[in-house]
Scaffold this motif. Structure first.
Motif, PDB file in Angstrom:
ATOM      1  N   GLU A  34      11.310   9.638  -3.823  1.00 22.48           N
ATOM      2  CA  GLU A  34      10.855   8.396  -4.454  1.00 22.48           C
ATOM      3  C   GLU A  34       9.544   7.905  -3.818  1.00 22.48           C
ATOM      4  OE1 GLU A  34      12.502   3.933  -4.501  1.00 22.48           O
ATOM      5  OE2 GLU A  34      14.088   5.455  -4.534  1.00 22.48           O
ATOM      6  N   TRP A  35       9.492   7.913  -2.493  1.00 22.84           N
ATOM      7  CA  TRP A  35       8.305   7.405  -1.796  1.00 22.84           C
ATOM      8  C   TRP A  35       7.107   8.343  -1.955  1.00 22.84           C
ATOM      9  CZ3 TRP A  35      10.309   5.106   3.545  1.00 22.84           C
ATOM     10  CH2 TRP A  35      11.081   3.956   3.247  1.00 22.84           C
ATOM     11  N   SER A  36       7.383   9.633  -2.043  1.00 21.88           N
ATOM     12  CA  SER A  36       6.293  10.595  -2.205  1.00 21.88           C
ATOM     13  C   SER A  36       5.562  10.364  -3.526  1.00 21.88           C
ATOM     14  CB  SER A  36       6.860  12.017  -2.140  1.00 21.88           C
ATOM     15  OG  SER A  36       5.852  12.972  -2.388  1.00 21.88           O
ATOM     16  N   ALA A  37       6.280   9.888  -4.528  1.00 23.56           N
ATOM     17  CA  ALA A  37       5.689   9.671  -5.860  1.00 23.56           C
ATOM     18  C   ALA A  37       4.861   8.379  -5.930  1.00 23.56           C
ATOM     19  CB  ALA A  37       6.797   9.639  -6.910  1.00 23.56           C
ATOM     20  N   ILE A  38       4.871   7.596  -4.851  1.00 18.11           N
ATOM     21  CA  ILE A  38       4.045   6.377  -4.816  1.00 18.11           C
ATOM     22  C   ILE A  38       2.745   6.736  -4.119  1.00 18.11           C
ATOM     23  CG2 ILE A  38       3.856   4.029  -3.881  1.00 18.11           C
ATOM     24  CD1 ILE A  38       7.014   4.048  -3.827  1.00 18.11           C
ATOM     25  N   ASN A  39       1.640   6.722  -4.837  1.00 18.26           N
ATOM     26  CA  ASN A  39       0.382   7.036  -4.154  1.00 18.26           C
ATOM     27  C   ASN A  39       0.030   5.904  -3.188  1.00 18.26           C
ATOM     28  OD1 ASN A  39      -2.725   6.633  -3.866  1.00 18.26           O
ATOM     29  ND2 ASN A  39      -2.391   8.801  -4.262  1.00 18.26           N
ATOM     30  N   ASN A  44      -6.015   2.909  -1.337  1.00 21.08           N
ATOM     31  CA  ASN A  44      -5.292   2.431  -2.526  1.00 21.08           C
ATOM     32  C   ASN A  44      -4.420   1.227  -2.149  1.00 21.08           C
ATOM     33  OD1 ASN A  44      -3.813   1.989  -4.817  1.00 21.08           O
ATOM     34  ND2 ASN A  44      -2.741   3.967  -4.777  1.00 21.08           N
ATOM     35  N   LEU A  45      -5.045   0.054  -2.143  1.00 21.67           N
ATOM     36  CA  LEU A  45      -4.346  -1.144  -1.666  1.00 21.67           C
ATOM     37  C   LEU A  45      -3.151  -1.504  -2.549  1.00 21.67           C
ATOM     38  CD1 LEU A  45      -7.111  -3.521  -0.312  1.00 21.67           C
ATOM     39  CD2 LEU A  45      -6.172  -1.438   0.659  1.00 21.67           C
ATOM     40  N   ASP A  46      -3.274  -1.221  -3.860  1.00 23.79           N
ATOM     41  CA  ASP A  46      -2.138  -1.506  -4.747  1.00 23.79           C
ATOM     42  C   ASP A  46      -0.949  -0.616  -4.397  1.00 23.79           C
ATOM     43  OD1 ASP A  46      -3.578  -3.415  -6.080  1.00 23.79           O
ATOM     44  OD2 ASP A  46      -4.251  -2.050  -7.667  1.00 23.79           O
ATOM     45  N   GLY A  47      -1.224   0.661  -4.176  1.00 22.24           N
ATOM     46  CA  GLY A  47      -0.165   1.599  -3.805  1.00 22.24           C
ATOM     47  C   GLY A  47       0.463   1.225  -2.460  1.00 22.24           C
ATOM     48  N   LEU A  48      -0.368   0.780  -1.523  1.00 19.96           N
ATOM     49  CA  LEU A  48       0.154   0.361  -0.217  1.00 19.96           C
ATOM     50  C   LEU A  48       1.072  -0.854  -0.371  1.00 19.96           C
ATOM     51  CD1 LEU A  48      -3.085   0.928   1.883  1.00 19.96           C
ATOM     52  CD2 LEU A  48      -0.882   2.071   2.287  1.00 19.96           C
ATOM     53  N   LYS A  49       0.723  -1.729  -1.304  1.00 21.32           N
ATOM     54  CA  LYS A  49       1.574  -2.912  -1.585  1.00 21.32           C
ATOM     55  C   LYS A  49       2.943  -2.470  -2.117  1.00 21.32           C
ATOM     56  CE  LYS A  49       0.106  -7.073  -0.848  1.00 21.32           C
ATOM     57  NZ  LYS A  49      -1.205  -7.553  -0.837  1.00 21.32           N
ATOM     58  N   VAL A  50       2.934  -1.455  -2.985  1.00 18.52           N
ATOM     59  CA  VAL A  50       4.206  -0.955  -3.523  1.00 18.52           C
ATOM     60  C   VAL A  50       5.038  -0.370  -2.371  1.00 18.52           C
ATOM     61  CG1 VAL A  50       5.290   0.675  -5.123  1.00 18.52           C
ATOM     62  CG2 VAL A  50       3.184  -0.496  -5.786  1.00 18.52           C
ATOM     63  N   MET A  51       4.383   0.375  -1.490  1.00 15.26           N
ATOM     64  CA  MET A  51       5.107   0.924  -0.326  1.00 15.26           C
ATOM     65  C   MET A  51       5.664  -0.213   0.546  1.00 15.26           C
ATOM     66  SD  MET A  51       5.736   4.079  -0.086  1.00 15.26           S
ATOM     67  CE  MET A  51       6.390   4.010   1.585  1.00 15.26           C
ATOM     68  N   GLU A  52       4.873  -1.256   0.718  1.00 15.16           N
ATOM     69  CA  GLU A  52       5.303  -2.426   1.499  1.00 15.16           C
ATOM     70  C   GLU A  52       6.653  -2.945   0.971  1.00 15.16           C
ATOM     71  OE1 GLU A  52       2.792  -6.006   1.385  1.00 15.16           O
ATOM     72  OE2 GLU A  52       1.566  -5.020   2.908  1.00 15.16           O
ATOM     73  N   ALA A  53       6.714  -3.127  -0.355  1.00 18.92           N
ATOM     74  CA  ALA A  53       7.934  -3.660  -0.967  1.00 18.92           C
ATOM     75  C   ALA A  53       9.097  -2.686  -0.764  1.00 18.92           C
ATOM     76  CB  ALA A  53       7.700  -3.919  -2.450  1.00 18.92           C
ATOM     77  N   GLU A  54       8.818  -1.400  -0.901  1.00 18.54           N
ATOM     78  CA  GLU A  54       9.850  -0.373  -0.685  1.00 18.54           C
ATOM     79  C   GLU A  54      10.392  -0.429   0.742  1.00 18.54           C
ATOM     80  OE1 GLU A  54      11.231   2.183  -2.510  1.00 18.54           O
ATOM     81  OE2 GLU A  54      10.362   1.348  -4.333  1.00 18.54           O
ATOM     82  N   ILE A  55       9.469  -0.568   1.693  1.00 22.72           N
ATOM     83  CA  ILE A  55       9.854  -0.601   3.109  1.00 22.72           C
ATOM     84  C   ILE A  55      10.729  -1.831   3.384  1.00 22.72           C
ATOM     85  CG2 ILE A  55       8.938  -0.915   5.467  1.00 22.72           C
ATOM     86  CD1 ILE A  55       8.125   1.807   4.511  1.00 22.72           C
ATOM     87  N   VAL A  56      10.265  -2.976   2.878  1.00 24.58           N
ATOM     88  CA  VAL A  56      11.009  -4.213   3.130  1.00 24.58           C
ATOM     89  C   VAL A  56      12.429  -4.082   2.588  1.00 24.58           C
ATOM     90  CG1 VAL A  56      11.170  -6.663   2.518  1.00 24.58           C
ATOM     91  CG2 VAL A  56       8.987  -5.687   3.259  1.00 24.58           C
TER      92      VAL A  56
END
Ligand SMILES: [Zn+2]
Length: 424
Positions: A34-39, A44-56
Motif C-alpha cells: 500500500e505504501w509503495s504505491a504512494i509516490n 512531492n509534497l502532496d505525496g509526503l502529506k499522504v504518507m504523513e496521514a498513513e503514518i499517523v
C-alpha cells in the motif's frame, strides 16, 4: 557474548511477545504494498502529506504523542546557475514516555528518490519472497519494521518502561539538509539510536560510514563573439575545466578522501565565448578533521578565480553528513545487537561503507547508533529495488528484542561508555 534473553528473568513473556509477531507477516506485507504505491519523492509534497496521514493512522494504536515539525525551505542551484528556493515537507515526531530514564531515538524517512513522474510507481512480485517496488526497502519497509517492533514491545512485559521517540524525515534522499539539525538536536536527549535503512540482502548491517558533501560551483566570465572579439571574452567553460582538474586532484589528499566532479553544464553555441558554466560534485571523507582541510582547499581553488580579471566563481553546498566513526559506545551497541541476533538465530555482521544516512548525523551528535535495522533488500535507488519479505517479521523481532534488552538494563554499558565521552 552472553545471551540477552537468558539474562531476562521474565523470558517466557518476552518469547511470547516475539512469537506473536509471526502472525503479523501478512499485515506487514499488505502495508508495504500500500505504501509503495504512494509516490513520496522528496519534492512531492502532496505525496509526503499522504504518507504523513498513513503514518499517523498506522502508529495510532501506540497511543503516542504526534507532532509535525516544519523544516523551512531549501535551496538548489538550477541549470542556469541561479539559486532557487524549494519547499520541503515536514518531519513527523511520534513519542511516548519522554520522562523515562532510558530513552531511544528511532529514525527513518518517508521520502524516496523516485519523483512523481518516475515510471516506477507500484510494486510487483518477482518471486514468492521478493517484492520489487519504490521504497519497499528504502525505507517504507523499514518504517513498518519499526512500527511492529514498537507495537510488540508495548504489548510485552516491559511496556511503558522506556522513552521512545520516532523521527521520520521528508528529505533524507536529498541529504537531510533541513532535517539534519533536528535529528542532531533530538539525538542529544537520547541514549541510543536505531535507524531503519535496509540491511543488505544477506542481512549484513552497516558499521562505520564515510562523510559526504554535495556542492555546485558556478563560474561566470564574459560572453563575446568567438570570431570578432574573442580576446575580450572570458571563457567560463575553460575556467570551470581548470577548476574541475584542481578538484579532482584533491582525491587522496587525505586518506580515503574522494572528490567526484559529476555533472557539468555551460555555454550556448560554438561561436559564442561562454559566460557561465557550472559543475556539481560530491566529496566523501573518512575523518571528521578532513572537512576543514577540504574546505580550505576548496576556498583556495575558488578564490583564485575571483581574483582573475573578468571572472567570478561561487561555491554552494557543504558537508551534510559528517563521517560516522565508531566510538567505544557505538561498538558496544553493535556487539549487543549482535547478541540479540544470536538469540533469534539471526547472524549479524557489520561492514564499513562509503554510503551515508541519518546514522551519520546521529553519530555526529554523540549518539551511539545502528542504522540498518530495516528490512533485508537491495538495488535501492533503482527501479530494481526489492525487499525479501521474510525479513519483515525477522527484523521486527530483532528490534523488539533490542528494545527489551534496553528496557531490561542490558544496554546500560553503552550509556555508560557514551557518558564517559564528551559530546562532539
Ligand atoms: Zn533510505
Amino acid at each position: 557474548m552472553k545471551s540477552i534473553l537468558g539474562a531476562i528473568s521474565d523470558k517466557n513473556s518476552v518469547k511470547a511477545m516475539l512469537e506473536a509477531l509471526d502472525a503479523k507477516h501478512a499485515e506487514m506485507i499488505a502495508l508495504v504494498q500500500e505504501w509503495s504505491a504512494i509516490n513520496s519523492g522528496s519534492r512531492n509534497l502532496d505525496g509526503l502529506k499522504v504518507m504523513e496521514a498513513e503514518i499517523v493512522s498506522a502508529f495510532a494504536p501506540l497511543g503516542a504523542e504526534v507532532e509535525f515539525i516544519e523544516l523551512g525551505d531549501g535551496e538548489i542551484v538550477n541549470n542556469q546557475g541561479e539559486v532557487k528556493i524549494v519547499p520541503n515537507g515536514r518531519s513527523i515526531r511520534i513519542y511516548k514516555h519522554p520522562q523515562a530514564n532510558r530513552r531511544v531515538l528511532m529514525t527513518g524517512h518517508t521520502d524516496t528518490v523516485f519523483p512523481i513522474d518516475s515510471d516506477f510507481q507500484t510494486s510487483r512480485w518477482l518471486d514468492d519472497n521478493t517484492l520489487n517496488g519504490p521504497g519497499v526497502a528504502d525505507m517504507k519497509g523499514g518504517i513498518i519494521v519499526m512500527l511492529y517492533a514498537l507495537l510488540a514491545f508495548e504489548d510485552g512485559p516491559f511496556a511503558g518502561t522506556i522513552g521512545w521517540e520516532v523521527i521520520l524525515s521528508p528529505d533524507e534522499e536529498t541529504g537531510s539538509l533541513k532535517s539534519g539539525p533536528l535529528l542532531m538536536e533530538r539525538a542529544r536527549s537520547a541514549d541510543i539510536g536505531l535507524t531503519y535503512e535496509p540491511a543488505l540482502a544477506d542481512g549484513t548491517l552497516a558499521g562505520a560510514r564515510k562523510g559526504s558533501g554535495n556542492y555546485t560551483v558556478v563560474v561566470r566570465g564574459k560572453a563575446t563573439h568567438a570570431g570578432r572579439e574573442f580576446h575580450q571574452g572570458r571563457n567560463a567553460v575553460v575556467a570551470l575545466s581548470k577548476i574541475i582538474v584542481d578538484l579532482s586532484e584533491l582525491t587522496d589528499g587525505r586518506p580515503e578522501l574522494t572528490v567526484n566532479p559529476a555533472v557539468i553544464n555551460g555555454g550556448v553555441a560554438p561561436n559564442i565565448v561562454p559566460d557561465m558554466a557550472w559543475c556539481r560534485f560530491n566529496v566523501r571523507l573518512k575523518a571528521a578533521e578532513d572537512a576543514e582541510w577540504f574546505q580550505n582547499q576548496l576556498d583556495a581553488i575558488i578564490n583564485k578565480w575571483n581574483s582573475e580579471d573578468g571572472y567570478t566563481a561561487e561555491l554552494h553546498g557543504g558537508i551534510n553528513r559528517p563521517p560516522k566513526d565508531l566510538s567505544d559506545a557505538n561498538l558496544k551497541l553493535m556487539d549487543l545487537i549482535k547478541a540479540c541476533g544470536d538469540d533469534l538465530g539471526i547472524a549479524i555482521n557489520y561492514v564499513a561503507t562509503g554510503g551515508c544516512c541519518e546514522g551519520n548525523n546521529l553519530a555526529a551528535a554523540g549518539l551511539p547508533n545502528v542504522d540498518t535495522l530495516g528490512v533485508r533488500g537491495g538495488a535501492i535507488h533503482s527501479s530494481d529495488e526489492f525487499v525479501l519479505v521474510d525479513s519483515f517479521v525477522e527484523r521486527a523481532k530483532l528490534s523488539a528484542l533490542i528494545l527489551t534488552a534496553f528496557a531490561a538494563g542490558q544496554l546500560d554499558e553503552v550509556i555508560n561508555l557514551k557518558n564517559q565521552k564528551p559530546e562532539k
